[in-house]
Design a protein around this motif. Sequence first.
Motif, PDB file in Angstrom:
ATOM      1  N   TYR A 192      43.296 157.463  60.279  1.00  0.00           N
ATOM      2  CA  TYR A 192      41.963 156.888  60.435  1.00  0.00           C
ATOM      3  C   TYR A 192      40.975 157.999  60.793  1.00  0.00           C
ATOM      4  CZ  TYR A 192      44.514 152.452  60.979  1.00  0.00           C
ATOM      5  OH  TYR A 192      45.348 151.377  60.802  1.00  0.00           O
ATOM      6  N   TYR A 193      39.858 158.040  60.088  1.00  0.00           N
ATOM      7  CA  TYR A 193      38.818 159.030  60.355  1.00  0.00           C
ATOM      8  C   TYR A 193      37.567 158.325  60.870  1.00  0.00           C
ATOM      9  CZ  TYR A 193      35.079 162.399  59.555  1.00  0.00           C
ATOM     10  OH  TYR A 193      33.991 163.223  59.719  1.00  0.00           O
ATOM     11  N   PHE A 194      36.966 158.892  61.923  1.00  0.00           N
ATOM     12  CA  PHE A 194      35.695 158.407  62.452  1.00  0.00           C
ATOM     13  C   PHE A 194      34.753 159.601  62.587  1.00  0.00           C
ATOM     14  CE2 PHE A 194      39.130 155.745  63.946  1.00  0.00           C
ATOM     15  CZ  PHE A 194      38.673 154.459  63.704  1.00  0.00           C
ATOM     16  N   LYS A 195      33.579 159.490  61.990  1.00  0.00           N
ATOM     17  CA  LYS A 195      32.630 160.600  62.030  1.00  0.00           C
ATOM     18  C   LYS A 195      32.230 160.932  63.459  1.00  0.00           C
ATOM     19  CE  LYS A 195      28.693 162.390  59.449  1.00  0.00           C
ATOM     20  NZ  LYS A 195      27.757 162.094  58.335  1.00  0.00           N
ATOM     21  N   LYS A 196      32.170 159.904  64.306  1.00  0.00           N
ATOM     22  CA  LYS A 196      31.892 160.082  65.730  1.00  0.00           C
ATOM     23  C   LYS A 196      32.942 159.327  66.535  1.00  0.00           C
ATOM     24  CE  LYS A 196      26.847 160.390  65.207  1.00  0.00           C
ATOM     25  NZ  LYS A 196      25.550 159.793  65.627  1.00  0.00           N
ATOM     26  N   GLY A 197      33.555 160.006  67.480  1.00  0.00           N
ATOM     27  CA  GLY A 197      34.530 159.328  68.316  1.00  0.00           C
ATOM     28  C   GLY A 197      33.927 158.160  69.073  1.00  0.00           C
ATOM     29  N   SER A 198      32.653 158.280  69.424  1.00  0.00           N
ATOM     30  CA  SER A 198      31.983 157.207  70.157  1.00  0.00           C
ATOM     31  C   SER A 198      31.904 155.919  69.337  1.00  0.00           C
ATOM     32  CB  SER A 198      30.583 157.648  70.577  1.00  0.00           C
ATOM     33  OG  SER A 198      29.822 158.062  69.458  1.00  0.00           O
ATOM     34  N   ASP A 199      31.838 156.038  68.011  1.00  0.00           N
ATOM     35  CA  ASP A 199      31.832 154.842  67.168  1.00  0.00           C
ATOM     36  C   ASP A 199      33.148 154.077  67.311  1.00  0.00           C
ATOM     37  OD1 ASP A 199      29.296 155.312  66.218  1.00  0.00           O
ATOM     38  OD2 ASP A 199      29.951 156.210  64.324  1.00  0.00           O
ATOM     39  N   PHE A 200      34.250 154.822  67.361  1.00  0.00           N
ATOM     40  CA  PHE A 200      35.552 154.167  67.557  1.00  0.00           C
ATOM     41  C   PHE A 200      35.607 153.476  68.912  1.00  0.00           C
ATOM     42  CE2 PHE A 200      39.627 154.420  69.757  1.00  0.00           C
ATOM     43  CZ  PHE A 200      40.355 153.515  68.994  1.00  0.00           C
ATOM     44  N   ILE A 224      44.168 172.946  59.345  1.00  0.00           N
ATOM     45  CA  ILE A 224      42.882 172.403  59.780  1.00  0.00           C
ATOM     46  C   ILE A 224      42.360 173.257  60.934  1.00  0.00           C
ATOM     47  CG2 ILE A 224      41.697 170.402  60.766  1.00  0.00           C
ATOM     48  CD1 ILE A 224      43.739 168.641  59.344  1.00  0.00           C
ATOM     49  N   ASP A 225      41.250 173.908  60.711  1.00  0.00           N
ATOM     50  CA  ASP A 225      40.683 174.801  61.725  1.00  0.00           C
ATOM     51  C   ASP A 225      39.871 174.025  62.750  1.00  0.00           C
ATOM     52  OD1 ASP A 225      41.744 177.084  60.469  1.00  0.00           O
ATOM     53  OD2 ASP A 225      40.021 177.181  59.093  1.00  0.00           O
ATOM     54  N   ASN A 226      39.666 174.646  63.896  1.00  0.00           N
ATOM     55  CA  ASN A 226      38.794 174.105  64.943  1.00  0.00           C
ATOM     56  C   ASN A 226      39.161 172.661  65.297  1.00  0.00           C
ATOM     57  OD1 ASN A 226      36.745 174.325  66.841  1.00  0.00           O
ATOM     58  ND2 ASN A 226      35.156 173.623  65.431  1.00  0.00           N
ATOM     59  N   LYS A 227      40.431 172.453  65.578  1.00  0.00           N
ATOM     60  CA  LYS A 227      40.934 171.114  65.917  1.00  0.00           C
ATOM     61  C   LYS A 227      41.475 171.114  67.338  1.00  0.00           C
ATOM     62  CE  LYS A 227      45.588 172.032  64.105  1.00  0.00           C
ATOM     63  NZ  LYS A 227      45.334 173.359  63.530  1.00  0.00           N
ATOM     64  N   ARG A 228      41.553 169.933  67.897  1.00  0.00           N
ATOM     65  CA  ARG A 228      42.211 169.745  69.185  1.00  0.00           C
ATOM     66  C   ARG A 228      43.094 168.505  69.098  1.00  0.00           C
ATOM     67  NH1 ARG A 228      39.124 168.303  74.786  1.00  0.00           N
ATOM     68  NH2 ARG A 228      38.285 166.683  73.403  1.00  0.00           N
ATOM     69  N   PHE A 229      44.395 168.691  69.311  1.00  0.00           N
ATOM     70  CA  PHE A 229      45.301 167.561  69.387  1.00  0.00           C
ATOM     71  C   PHE A 229      45.177 166.901  70.757  1.00  0.00           C
ATOM     72  CE2 PHE A 229      47.818 169.981  66.148  1.00  0.00           C
ATOM     73  CZ  PHE A 229      47.884 168.987  65.180  1.00  0.00           C
ATOM     74  N   ILE A 230      45.203 165.583  70.758  1.00  0.00           N
ATOM     75  CA  ILE A 230      45.280 164.813  71.990  1.00  0.00           C
ATOM     76  C   ILE A 230      46.480 163.880  71.845  1.00  0.00           C
ATOM     77  CG2 ILE A 230      44.114 163.231  73.565  1.00  0.00           C
ATOM     78  CD1 ILE A 230      41.457 164.144  72.242  1.00  0.00           C
ATOM     79  N   PHE A 231      47.548 164.190  72.545  1.00  0.00           N
ATOM     80  CA  PHE A 231      48.777 163.402  72.465  1.00  0.00           C
ATOM     81  C   PHE A 231      48.846 162.421  73.630  1.00  0.00           C
ATOM     82  CE2 PHE A 231      49.823 167.202  70.062  1.00  0.00           C
ATOM     83  CZ  PHE A 231      50.563 166.706  68.991  1.00  0.00           C
ATOM     84  N   ILE A 232      49.241 161.206  73.332  1.00  0.00           N
ATOM     85  CA  ILE A 232      49.448 160.193  74.366  1.00  0.00           C
ATOM     86  C   ILE A 232      50.932 159.856  74.379  1.00  0.00           C
ATOM     87  CG2 ILE A 232      48.857 157.877  75.169  1.00  0.00           C
ATOM     88  CD1 ILE A 232      46.211 158.162  73.672  1.00  0.00           C
ATOM     89  N   ILE A 233      51.599 160.156  75.485  1.00  0.00           N
ATOM     90  CA  ILE A 233      53.058 160.038  75.534  1.00  0.00           C
ATOM     91  C   ILE A 233      53.504 159.194  76.720  1.00  0.00           C
ATOM     92  CG2 ILE A 233      53.301 162.278  74.389  1.00  0.00           C
ATOM     93  CD1 ILE A 233      54.065 163.486  77.086  1.00  0.00           C
ATOM     94  N   LEU A 267      40.613 168.837  52.431  1.00  0.00           N
ATOM     95  CA  LEU A 267      39.793 168.266  51.362  1.00  0.00           C
ATOM     96  C   LEU A 267      39.489 166.801  51.635  1.00  0.00           C
ATOM     97  CD1 LEU A 267      38.425 168.540  48.612  1.00  0.00           C
ATOM     98  CD2 LEU A 267      40.645 168.057  47.545  1.00  0.00           C
ATOM     99  N   ASP A 268      40.497 166.055  52.079  1.00  0.00           N
ATOM    100  CA  ASP A 268      40.288 164.634  52.361  1.00  0.00           C
ATOM    101  C   ASP A 268      39.354 164.438  53.547  1.00  0.00           C
ATOM    102  OD1 ASP A 268      41.896 163.618  50.288  1.00  0.00           O
ATOM    103  OD2 ASP A 268      43.703 163.973  51.446  1.00  0.00           O
ATOM    104  N   ILE A 269      39.492 165.267  54.571  1.00  0.00           N
ATOM    105  CA  ILE A 269      38.603 165.176  55.730  1.00  0.00           C
ATOM    106  C   ILE A 269      37.170 165.493  55.319  1.00  0.00           C
ATOM    107  CG2 ILE A 269      38.033 166.231  57.950  1.00  0.00           C
ATOM    108  CD1 ILE A 269      41.091 166.598  58.363  1.00  0.00           C
ATOM    109  N   GLU A 270      37.003 166.482  54.469  1.00  0.00           N
ATOM    110  CA  GLU A 270      35.661 166.837  53.987  1.00  0.00           C
ATOM    111  C   GLU A 270      35.033 165.671  53.227  1.00  0.00           C
ATOM    112  OE1 GLU A 270      33.438 170.219  51.191  1.00  0.00           O
ATOM    113  OE2 GLU A 270      35.599 170.333  51.569  1.00  0.00           O
TER     114      GLU A 270
END
Length: 241
Positions: A171-179, A45-54, A120-123
């Motif tokens: 879980y996919y959200f088109k906009k993080g603000s919606d979540f 997956i290109d152009n991604k940023r992981f955000i880990f909460i530990i 493909l699923d993200i698309e």
Amino acid sequence: MINILVPMAGKSYFFDDKQDGFPKPFIEICGKTMLEHFILNYQNIDNKRFIFIIQDDENRKFGLEDAINVLTNNKSQVLVLKNQTAGMACSALMATEFIDNDTPLIIANMDQIFELDLNLDIERLSNFDAGVLSFENIHPRFSYIKCDEFDNIVQASEKKQISKNAIAGFYYFKKGSDFILAAKNMIKKDINLDGKFYVAPVLNELILQGKVVKNLQIDKDRYFTFYSHAKISEYERIKND
């Protein structure tokens, strides 16, 4: 860009640092740690940023943040929590400053992998306001969704089998603000299970807002969860046959 949020600060019922010697992310499966398997699963997956909460205690004792930085070439955001939160939804909200925006957001469990083309699923999901990957199951461990004839989700439930469509920890959200908005609404309504706030019921808040929330059914044989030692052994048997 797409943000991939990975809440890892919760306690596991099936793993124990004292008995296993190391926390869950460092449990080895077929020669690689669980954490490595997860990160590799998203490598295409290109152009991604992981955000880990530990957890702070796991980080200080085992260097979890260091391991994450090595595996992601210091390109991840790591949030270290000193205390337990009231569930995964609350943990996710700790990352509000990074995800309360128009950027797509994935919230994913670390203890699982897909043998799928996730791009493909993200698309496909990107055509809708939100969505999940699901598989056929009835175990009470999972969250469930009910869909209409067009695979639009009409109801979501945590740990209650309202259908055979179990959410595959994705879980996919088109906009993080919606979540963010929907999660806050859920918490205001005190929609919890045994005092814990989960991500699945957030989908109901989006549905109430008139958002289109889609279900993508996947082959259950292409989804592997590592939530227990038994499931890890099962995966290793499959891969070693």
